[in-house]
Design a protein around this motif. Structure first.
Motif, PDB file in Angstrom:
ATOM      1  N   PRO A  90      -4.729 -20.046  -4.540  1.00 31.23           N
ATOM      2  CA  PRO A  90      -4.336 -18.785  -5.170  1.00 31.23           C
ATOM      3  C   PRO A  90      -4.267 -18.909  -6.694  1.00 31.23           C
ATOM      4  O   PRO A  90      -3.850 -19.936  -7.223  1.00 31.23           O
ATOM      5  CB  PRO A  90      -2.948 -18.506  -4.584  1.00 31.23           C
ATOM      6  CG  PRO A  90      -2.899 -19.282  -3.315  1.00 31.23           C
ATOM      7  CD  PRO A  90      -3.758 -20.497  -3.546  1.00 31.23           C
ATOM      8  N   ASP A  91      -4.685 -17.868  -7.358  1.00 29.53           N
ATOM      9  CA  ASP A  91      -4.621 -17.798  -8.812  1.00 29.53           C
ATOM     10  C   ASP A  91      -4.047 -16.426  -9.155  1.00 29.53           C
ATOM     11  O   ASP A  91      -4.790 -15.451  -9.250  1.00 29.53           O
ATOM     12  CB  ASP A  91      -6.010 -17.981  -9.422  1.00 29.53           C
ATOM     13  CG  ASP A  91      -5.988 -17.995 -10.938  1.00 29.53           C
ATOM     14  OD1 ASP A  91      -5.034 -17.445 -11.541  1.00 29.53           O
ATOM     15  OD2 ASP A  91      -6.935 -18.536 -11.527  1.00 29.53           O
ATOM     16  N   PRO A  92      -2.728 -16.330  -9.311  1.00 30.88           N
ATOM     17  CA  PRO A  92      -2.090 -15.029  -9.553  1.00 30.88           C
ATOM     18  C   PRO A  92      -2.663 -14.302 -10.769  1.00 30.88           C
ATOM     19  O   PRO A  92      -2.786 -13.081 -10.753  1.00 30.88           O
ATOM     20  CB  PRO A  92      -0.616 -15.375  -9.758  1.00 30.88           C
ATOM     21  CG  PRO A  92      -0.430 -16.692  -9.076  1.00 30.88           C
ATOM     22  CD  PRO A  92      -1.745 -17.408  -9.216  1.00 30.88           C
ATOM     23  N   GLU A  93      -3.031 -15.027 -11.811  1.00 32.03           N
ATOM     24  CA  GLU A  93      -3.588 -14.392 -13.007  1.00 32.03           C
ATOM     25  C   GLU A  93      -4.934 -13.731 -12.697  1.00 32.03           C
ATOM     26  O   GLU A  93      -5.207 -12.615 -13.118  1.00 32.03           O
ATOM     27  CB  GLU A  93      -3.763 -15.432 -14.115  1.00 32.03           C
ATOM     28  CG  GLU A  93      -4.162 -14.836 -15.439  1.00 32.03           C
ATOM     29  CD  GLU A  93      -4.207 -15.887 -16.533  1.00 32.03           C
ATOM     30  OE1 GLU A  93      -5.178 -15.851 -17.315  1.00 32.03           O
ATOM     31  OE2 GLU A  93      -3.291 -16.735 -16.589  1.00 32.03           O
ATOM     32  N   ARG A  94      -5.782 -14.405 -11.935  1.00 32.15           N
ATOM     33  CA  ARG A  94      -7.086 -13.843 -11.559  1.00 32.15           C
ATOM     34  C   ARG A  94      -6.905 -12.647 -10.628  1.00 32.15           C
ATOM     35  O   ARG A  94      -7.553 -11.620 -10.795  1.00 32.15           O
ATOM     36  CB  ARG A  94      -7.938 -14.916 -10.882  1.00 32.15           C
ATOM     37  CG  ARG A  94      -9.370 -14.493 -10.696  1.00 32.15           C
ATOM     38  CD  ARG A  94     -10.228 -15.578 -10.080  1.00 32.15           C
ATOM     39  NE  ARG A  94     -10.095 -16.827 -10.796  1.00 32.15           N
ATOM     40  CZ  ARG A  94     -10.196 -18.027 -10.231  1.00 32.15           C
ATOM     41  NH1 ARG A  94     -10.449 -18.140  -8.951  1.00 32.15           N
ATOM     42  NH2 ARG A  94     -10.052 -19.120 -10.937  1.00 32.15           N
ATOM     43  N   ASP A  95      -6.001 -12.771  -9.659  1.00 30.56           N
ATOM     44  CA  ASP A  95      -5.738 -11.655  -8.745  1.00 30.56           C
ATOM     45  C   ASP A  95      -5.228 -10.443  -9.518  1.00 30.56           C
ATOM     46  O   ASP A  95      -5.618  -9.307  -9.244  1.00 30.56           O
ATOM     47  CB  ASP A  95      -4.717 -12.047  -7.677  1.00 30.56           C
ATOM     48  CG  ASP A  95      -5.271 -13.060  -6.683  1.00 30.56           C
ATOM     49  OD1 ASP A  95      -6.496 -13.303  -6.679  1.00 30.56           O
ATOM     50  OD2 ASP A  95      -4.464 -13.626  -5.919  1.00 30.56           O
ATOM     51  N   ASP A  96      -4.359 -10.683 -10.492  1.00 30.30           N
ATOM     52  CA  ASP A  96      -3.848  -9.597 -11.310  1.00 30.30           C
ATOM     53  C   ASP A  96      -4.974  -8.932 -12.100  1.00 30.30           C
ATOM     54  O   ASP A  96      -5.007  -7.712 -12.233  1.00 30.30           O
ATOM     55  CB  ASP A  96      -2.764 -10.121 -12.261  1.00 30.30           C
ATOM     56  CG  ASP A  96      -2.145  -9.014 -13.082  1.00 30.30           C
ATOM     57  OD1 ASP A  96      -1.591  -8.070 -12.479  1.00 30.30           O
ATOM     58  OD2 ASP A  96      -2.230  -9.076 -14.325  1.00 30.30           O
ATOM     59  N   ALA A  97      -5.911  -9.732 -12.609  1.00 25.33           N
ATOM     60  CA  ALA A  97      -7.041  -9.168 -13.368  1.00 25.33           C
ATOM     61  C   ALA A  97      -7.865  -8.235 -12.486  1.00 25.33           C
ATOM     62  O   ALA A  97      -8.235  -7.133 -12.913  1.00 25.33           O
ATOM     63  CB  ALA A  97      -7.913 -10.277 -13.941  1.00 25.33           C
ATOM     64  N   TRP A  98      -8.158  -8.633 -11.245  1.00 22.38           N
ATOM     65  CA  TRP A  98      -8.937  -7.750 -10.349  1.00 22.38           C
ATOM     66  C   TRP A  98      -8.157  -6.483 -10.035  1.00 22.38           C
ATOM     67  O   TRP A  98      -8.728  -5.398  -9.991  1.00 22.38           O
ATOM     68  CB  TRP A  98      -9.333  -8.478  -9.062  1.00 22.38           C
ATOM     69  CG  TRP A  98     -10.302  -9.592  -9.285  1.00 22.38           C
ATOM     70  CD1 TRP A  98     -10.165 -10.889  -8.905  1.00 22.38           C
ATOM     71  CD2 TRP A  98     -11.569  -9.520  -9.961  1.00 22.38           C
ATOM     72  NE1 TRP A  98     -11.253 -11.617  -9.310  1.00 22.38           N
ATOM     73  CE2 TRP A  98     -12.131 -10.808  -9.955  1.00 22.38           C
ATOM     74  CE3 TRP A  98     -12.270  -8.488 -10.579  1.00 22.38           C
ATOM     75  CZ2 TRP A  98     -13.369 -11.096 -10.527  1.00 22.38           C
ATOM     76  CZ3 TRP A  98     -13.507  -8.767 -11.161  1.00 22.38           C
ATOM     77  CH2 TRP A  98     -14.037 -10.052 -11.126  1.00 22.38           C
ATOM     78  N   SER A  99      -6.856  -6.603  -9.827  1.00 18.48           N
ATOM     79  CA  SER A  99      -6.028  -5.411  -9.585  1.00 18.48           C
ATOM     80  C   SER A  99      -6.063  -4.474 -10.779  1.00 18.48           C
ATOM     81  O   SER A  99      -6.167  -3.252 -10.625  1.00 18.48           O
ATOM     82  CB  SER A  99      -4.574  -5.808  -9.297  1.00 18.48           C
ATOM     83  OG  SER A  99      -4.472  -6.461  -8.065  1.00 18.48           O
ATOM     84  N   ARG A 100      -5.993  -5.032 -11.986  1.00 17.32           N
ATOM     85  CA  ARG A 100      -6.053  -4.213 -13.196  1.00 17.32           C
ATOM     86  C   ARG A 100      -7.401  -3.521 -13.323  1.00 17.32           C
ATOM     87  O   ARG A 100      -7.483  -2.366 -13.752  1.00 17.32           O
ATOM     88  CB  ARG A 100      -5.782  -5.084 -14.427  1.00 17.32           C
ATOM     89  CG  ARG A 100      -4.329  -5.478 -14.555  1.00 17.32           C
ATOM     90  CD  ARG A 100      -4.064  -6.417 -15.710  1.00 17.32           C
ATOM     91  NE  ARG A 100      -4.656  -5.965 -16.949  1.00 17.32           N
ATOM     92  CZ  ARG A 100      -5.043  -6.792 -17.922  1.00 17.32           C
ATOM     93  NH1 ARG A 100      -4.896  -8.089 -17.791  1.00 17.32           N
ATOM     94  NH2 ARG A 100      -5.565  -6.310 -19.028  1.00 17.32           N
ATOM     95  N   ILE A 101      -8.482  -4.204 -12.960  1.00 16.95           N
ATOM     96  CA  ILE A 101      -9.818  -3.612 -13.065  1.00 16.95           C
ATOM     97  C   ILE A 101      -9.957  -2.423 -12.119  1.00 16.95           C
ATOM     98  O   ILE A 101     -10.386  -1.344 -12.528  1.00 16.95           O
ATOM     99  CB  ILE A 101     -10.911  -4.672 -12.821  1.00 16.95           C
ATOM    100  CG1 ILE A 101     -10.970  -5.620 -14.036  1.00 16.95           C
ATOM    101  CG2 ILE A 101     -12.267  -4.027 -12.556  1.00 16.95           C
ATOM    102  CD1 ILE A 101     -11.778  -6.879 -13.814  1.00 16.95           C
ATOM    103  N   VAL A 102      -9.604  -2.591 -10.847  1.00 18.61           N
ATOM    104  CA  VAL A 102      -9.761  -1.467  -9.914  1.00 18.61           C
ATOM    105  C   VAL A 102      -8.802  -0.327 -10.251  1.00 18.61           C
ATOM    106  O   VAL A 102      -9.178   0.845 -10.157  1.00 18.61           O
ATOM    107  CB  VAL A 102      -9.644  -1.885  -8.425  1.00 18.61           C
ATOM    108  CG1 VAL A 102     -10.753  -2.837  -8.029  1.00 18.61           C
ATOM    109  CG2 VAL A 102      -8.294  -2.480  -8.100  1.00 18.61           C
ATOM    110  N   SER A 103      -7.593  -0.652 -10.674  1.00 19.14           N
ATOM    111  CA  SER A 103      -6.658   0.405 -11.085  1.00 19.14           C
ATOM    112  C   SER A 103      -7.177   1.121 -12.324  1.00 19.14           C
ATOM    113  O   SER A 103      -7.073   2.348 -12.438  1.00 19.14           O
ATOM    114  CB  SER A 103      -5.277  -0.188 -11.381  1.00 19.14           C
ATOM    115  OG  SER A 103      -4.708  -0.709 -10.214  1.00 19.14           O
ATOM    116  N   GLY A 104      -7.736   0.364 -13.261  1.00 16.30           N
ATOM    117  CA  GLY A 104      -8.294   0.947 -14.473  1.00 16.30           C
ATOM    118  C   GLY A 104      -9.475   1.857 -14.185  1.00 16.30           C
ATOM    119  O   GLY A 104      -9.626   2.918 -14.800  1.00 16.30           O
ATOM    120  N   LEU A 105     -10.321   1.451 -13.233  1.00 13.47           N
ATOM    121  CA  LEU A 105     -11.456   2.275 -12.826  1.00 13.47           C
ATOM    122  C   LEU A 105     -10.960   3.642 -12.354  1.00 13.47           C
ATOM    123  O   LEU A 105     -11.460   4.683 -12.787  1.00 13.47           O
ATOM    124  CB  LEU A 105     -12.238   1.573 -11.713  1.00 13.47           C
ATOM    125  CG  LEU A 105     -13.345   2.369 -11.035  1.00 13.47           C
ATOM    126  CD1 LEU A 105     -14.465   2.686 -12.010  1.00 13.47           C
ATOM    127  CD2 LEU A 105     -13.876   1.580  -9.837  1.00 13.47           C
TER     128      LEU A 105
END
Length: 142
Positions: free
Chosen positions: A115-130
């Motif tokens: 697990p990489d919480p920082e990477r997971d957070d980045a993907w969450s931010r991308i889809v939320s931003g979209l």
């Protein structure tokens, strides 16, 4: 390998969501400031460019499969030259749910099993931003 899927419903047509995924001016608004470039056909390179820093194409990969408005699959590498390493496989699936409502799912197959919480957070931010950019038209705060 670790697989995560981020699913959301966006008040937009699949064609508008596709545009947001494939046009550099659009991705720069929600994809952590990165502009995407590709010819959008299997085997074509895909590059995410930043306007800052010494490495203009820090994220890049190759298009594996594409059905415009429906599905995009590409791998993603980080670094360049000898520093390049495989990072993940990304699959964007788009499906109309009703007029002007699209189900968008991003599946990330990470080659790193930990697990990489920082990477997971980045993907969450991308889809939320979209979703935010398409529904409100507002760019995300820098």
């Amino acid at each position: 390998m670790r697989t995560r899927t981020f699913t959301l419903y966006i008040a937009a047509t699949p064609d508008r969501v596709w545009q947001a995924l494939t046009e550099p001016a659009q991705t720069r608004r929600y994809y952590l400031g990165l502009a995407v470039e590709s010819r959008w056909c299997p085997g074509a390179p895909i590059v995410f460019r930043t306007t800052q820093g010494p490495v203009p194409d820090a994220l890049h990969g190759e298009i594996i499969h594409v059905i415009p408005g429906v599905q995009l699959i590409h791998n993603l590498y980080t670094g360049v030259g000898a520093e390049q390493e495989a990072h993940c496989w990304l699959t964007w699936d788009l499906a109309p749910v009703e007029p002007a409502l699209t189900r968008a799912a991003l599946t990330c197959d990470d080659l790193d099993p930990w697990p990489d919480p920082e990477r997971d957070d980045a993907w969450s931010r991308i889809v939320s931003g979209l979703k935010t950019v398409l529904e409100t038209g507002a760019p995300l705060p820098g």
